[in-house]
Design a protein around this motif. Structure first.
Motif, short mmCIF file in Angstrom:
data_model
loop_
_atom_site.label_atom_id
_atom_site.label_comp_id
_atom_site.label_asym_id
_atom_site.label_seq_id
_atom_site.Cartn_x
_atom_site.Cartn_y
_atom_site.Cartn_z
N ASP A 14 0.57 -1.09 -0.25
CA ASP A 14 0.02 -0.53 0.75
C ASP A 14 0.75 1.39 0.22
OD1 ASP A 14 -2.42 -1.56 0.19
OD2 ASP A 14 -2.69 -1.52 2.29
N ASP A 15 2.02 1.02 0.76
CA ASP A 15 3.07 2.65 0.92
C ASP A 15 3.73 2.82 0.00
OD1 ASP A 15 2.12 3.31 3.78
OD2 ASP A 15 3.99 1.57 4.62
N GLU A 16 3.88 1.85 -1.21
CA GLU A 16 3.80 1.77 -2.22
C GLU A 16 3.66 2.61 -3.50
OE1 GLU A 16 7.23 0.15 -6.07
OE2 GLU A 16 6.88 -1.44 -3.64
N ARG A 17 1.84 1.90 -3.58
CA ARG A 17 1.39 2.56 -4.83
C ARG A 17 0.73 3.97 -4.49
NH1 ARG A 17 -3.01 -2.62 -5.49
NH2 ARG A 17 -1.18 -4.60 -5.37
N ALA A 18 1.03 4.48 -3.13
CA ALA A 18 0.48 5.07 -2.68
C ALA A 18 1.60 6.56 -3.44
CB ALA A 18 0.30 6.00 -1.31
N ARG A 19 2.84 6.09 -2.54
CA ARG A 19 4.12 6.74 -3.28
C ARG A 19 4.31 6.81 -4.87
NH1 ARG A 19 7.14 4.34 0.18
NH2 ARG A 19 8.28 2.88 -1.66
N ASN A 20 3.79 5.32 -5.71
CA ASN A 20 3.68 5.14 -7.02
C ASN A 20 2.67 4.97 -7.91
OD1 ASN A 20 5.06 5.47 -9.76
ND2 ASN A 20 6.31 3.61 -9.47
N PRO A 21 1.75 5.84 -8.37
CA PRO A 21 1.06 4.74 -8.01
C PRO A 21 0.32 3.90 -10.08
CG PRO A 21 0.08 6.99 -8.06
CD PRO A 21 1.49 6.83 -8.02
N ARG A 22 2.02 4.05 -10.46
CA ARG A 22 2.22 3.91 -11.43
C ARG A 22 3.12 1.71 -11.28
NH1 ARG A 22 3.96 7.27 -16.05
NH2 ARG A 22 2.23 8.35 -16.55
N SER A 23 2.95 1.79 -10.13
CA SER A 23 2.89 0.76 -9.72
C SER A 23 1.71 -0.32 -9.11
CB SER A 23 4.03 0.74 -8.29
OG SER A 23 3.28 0.51 -7.16
N ALA A 24 0.93 -0.23 -9.35
CA ALA A 24 -0.42 -0.45 -8.81
C ALA A 24 -0.71 -2.19 -9.26
CB ALA A 24 -1.24 0.40 -8.85
N PRO A 25 -0.66 -1.57 -10.93
CA PRO A 25 -1.12 -2.87 -10.81
C PRO A 25 0.58 -4.47 -11.91
CG PRO A 25 -0.29 -1.40 -12.93
CD PRO A 25 -0.35 -0.99 -11.67
#
Length: 306
Positions: free
Chosen positions: A280-291
Motif C-alpha cells: 500500500d505504501d508503494e502504491r501511494a508513492r507511485n500509483p503506476r506500481s499498482a498493477p
C-alpha cells in the motif's frame, strides 16, 4: 528488483541484461548497487537508448547499449562474445517515458497521432490498424489483447466511422469509445479507452509474441545461480510468464512415483511464490506500481539449455 537480483550477482564480473532499458532507472540502480556489475541495456526504442545513454554516461564501459527487441538477447550476446549472463530484467509494456511523450500516441488522455510504435522504424501504426483491418480482425485483437467485452460493437463502430473519415488522432477514437461502450460499464470499468488502447499497442508492437520468444531466450543463456525477473502490468503478460516459469520448475517424472526419476528434476526454481505485488505504501508513492506483478526464477541445474 535490486534485492531480488542481487543474490545472483556475487561472481567476479556479473553481467545483467536489462531487456527493457527505457530511461535507465533500473540499470542506474543496479550499477550503483554493485560496483562490479556490467549491464547490457536493450531497447527497441532508439529515443530511449539516447536518453538512457546520456543519463548513464558516467558508468563508462560497465554499460553496453544495443537497439534490439528483447527476444533477440542471444543474438546481442553472441555479437558481444558473451556466452552466459547472471541476470535479466524485463519491465514489460509501455514505459512511463513513452506514456509521457504525447506525440507517441500511447496515452488516451491527450489528443495525439495514433502511432504507438515502440520502434519508430517499424512500419505499422495504430492508425493503420484502425483504418485497414477487417471487422473480424479488429474484434479479435480487441477481445484477445484488450479483453474488451464490447469488441464486436467497437469494431463495427470503427469500420462505420472510418468510411466517413480515416482515423488519425486519439481524441476521435476516444470519442467513439465513449459513444459505443454502455454508460453503466463506463462508470465502473475504468477509462473506456484503456482496453482498446492496450490492444492496439500490443498489436502494433507484437508484444505478446515477442515475450513468448524472449523468456526461453533469456533462460537459455542464464548461468547456474542466475536469475530472470519479470515485471508484468496486465494479465495477458503475466499468464505467459507464469506458464513458462511453471514449466521450467516442474519435474518431468510421471506423477505418483514415490521417488523422482534420474534426470527429471527441473533446471530452475521459483524465487517468488506466485506474483509479488507492490504494498500500500508503494502504491501511494507511485500509483503506476499498482498493477505490477513480479515473478523471479533461478537456474539451479546446468543440464538443459533448450
Amino acid at each position: 528488483m535490486i534485492e531480488l537480483l542481487t543474490p545472483a550477482l556475487g561472481g567476479a564480473d556479473p553481467i545483467v541484461v536489462d531487456a527493457t532499458l527505457g530511461a535507465g532507472g533500473h540499470t542506474e540502480l543496479m550499477l550503483a548497487a554493485n560496483p562490479r556489475v556490467r549491464v547490457i541495456g536493450i531497447d527497441r526504442d532508439g529515443s530511449a537508448l539516447d536518453i538512457a545513454g546520456k543519463r548513464l554516461a558516467g558508468h563508462g564501459d560497465r554499460l553496453i547499449l544495443r537497439q534490439a527487441r528483447f527476444d533477440e538477447i542471444p543474438a546481442v550476446l553472441d555479437d558481444l562474445g558473451i556466452d552466459l549472463i547472471d541476470g535479466a530484467l524485463f519491465d514489460l509494456g509501455v514505459s512511463s517515458m513513452q506514456l509521457d511523450r504525447e506525440d507517441r500516441g500511447f496515452a488516451y488522455a491527450v489528443d495525439a497521432p495514433l502511432d504507438m510504435r515502440m520502434n519508430a522504424g517499424d512500419t505499422t501504426t495504430a492508425a493503420d490498424i484502425l483504418n485497414t483491418y477487417s471487422h473480424g480482425d479488429l474484434a479479435r485483437i480487441l477481445s484477445a489483447y484488450g479483453e474488451e467485452r464490447f469488441a464486436g460493437r467497437i469494431a463495427s463502430a470503427i469500420v462505420r466511422e472510418r468510411e466517413r473519415e480515416p482515423f488519425r488522432t486519439s481524441a476521435r477514437l476516444v470519442e467513439l469509445l465513449y459513444a459505443t461502450i454502455p454508460a453503466a460499464t463506463r462508470r465502473t470499468g475504468g477509462h473506456p479507452a484503456k482496453r482498446t488502447f492496450q490492444a492496439l499497442r500490443i498489436e502494433v508492437n507484437h508484444e505478446l509474441d515477442a515475450l513468448t520468444r524472449a523468456l526461453p531466450a533469456a533462460l537459455s543463456v542464464l548461468r547456474v545461480g542466475g536469475r530472470v525477473a519479470v515485471m508484468s502490468y496486465q494479465s495477458l503478460e503475466d499468464r505467459i510468464v507464469k506458464r513458462e516459469f511453471v514449466a521450467r520448475t516442474t519435474s518431468t517424472s510421471p506423477k505418483g512415483l514415490p521417488v523422482e526419476l534420474p534426470g527429471s528434476a527441473p533446471d530452475f526454481r521459483l524465487v517468488t511464490r506466485g506474483a509479488e505485488r507492490a504494498d500500500d505504501d508503494e502504491r501511494a508513492r507511485n500509483p503506476r506500481s499498482a498493477p505490477v506483478r513480479v515473478r523471479v526464477i533461478e537456474r539451479v541445474e546446468e543440464k538443459d539449455r533448450a
